[in-house]
Scaffold this motif. Structure first.
Motif: not given
Length: 179
Positions: A20, A22-24, A44, A46-48, A61, A63, A84
Motif C-alpha cells: 500500500h 499513500d500520496y498527498e 489523498k 491510495d494505491v494498492d 483511489e 478523495t 478510482s
C-alpha cells in the motif's frame, strides 16, 4: 519531462503480495504538469499494489477537494473529488502504453512511475461543467448572475413575438392543418 521520484515504485525489491502507498497531492504536483485550473487542492491518493510473478496490479483511489472557478460566475468553490482506477502492468518486448488500463514494460525494468496515471485520474474526475453549488440552489448572490438574469429573454416577450407574426403567413399556416 523528468519524472517525480516520489511517484516511482521500485517493484524489484518488493515481495510478492499486496503493498500500500499513500500520496498527498497539492498544487505543486499540478504545476509540474503546467495545469493551472486549480486554485488549490487537497487530495489523498491510495494505491494498492499487488505484485504477482508475471504481472503487477495497481488500484488507485482519489478523495479530496480542489478549489476551482465556476464556469457560469467565475466564483471559486470547493469541488469534491472521488474516483478510482485499475491498472495492470505486464512485461513484454518493448514499452507500450497504448491501452487505457494496461501498461507493458520491457523485460528487465525494475520500477514503474505512476505520476501520469494519478494526474489523469484527478483531472478526469472533474465534472465537464463546473457549476458553483450556490448557483444550482439559488443561494449565491453574484453580479454576474444578476446581469445574466437581466439580459435573458423573458417568457412573455417570446410569446408576444410569436403572436405578432406577419399576417401573410396565415394562409400558409392553414396548409399545415389542412391535410
Amino acid at each position: 519531462m523528468k519524472p517525480l521520484k516520489e511517484f516511482t515504485i521500485p517493484f524489484v525489491g518488493l515481495k510478492e503480495g499486496k503493498h500500500h502507498f499513500d500520496y498527498e497531492i497539492k498544487n505543486e504536483f499540478f504545476e509540474y504538469f503546467e495545469y493551472e485550473d486549480f486554485n488549490s487542492s487537497d487530495l489523498k491518493i491510495d494505491v494498492d499494489f499487488v505484485k504477482k510473478s508475471t504481472l503487477l496490479e495497481l488500484h488507485f483511489e482519489v478523495t479530496g477537494t480542489v478549489n476551482i472557478n465556476c464556469d457560469v460566475t467565475n466564483e471559486p468553490y470547493d469541488q469534491e473529488i472521488e474516483n478510482s482506477f485499475d491498472l495492470v502492468v505486464k512485461f513484454g518486448e518493448a514499452f507500450n502504453d497504448d491501452y487505457i488500463d494496461i501498461l507493458i514494460l520491457p523485460h528487465g525494468e525494475y520500477e514503474v512511475n505512476i505520476q501520469q496515471y494519478i494526474y489523469e485520474l484527478i483531472v478526469l474526475s472533474l465534472p465537464l461543467k463546473r457549476i458553483h453549488p450556490g448557483v444550482e440552489d439559488g443561494t449565491l448572490d453574484s453580479d454576474i448572475l444578476n446581469k445574466l438574469e437581466e439580459l435573458s429573454p423573458k417568457v412573455k416577450d417570446i410569446k408576444k413575438d410569436q403572436e405578432e407574426s406577419d399576417p401573410r403567413w396565415n394562409t400558409l399556416k392553414k396548409l399545415l392543418t389542412d391535410k
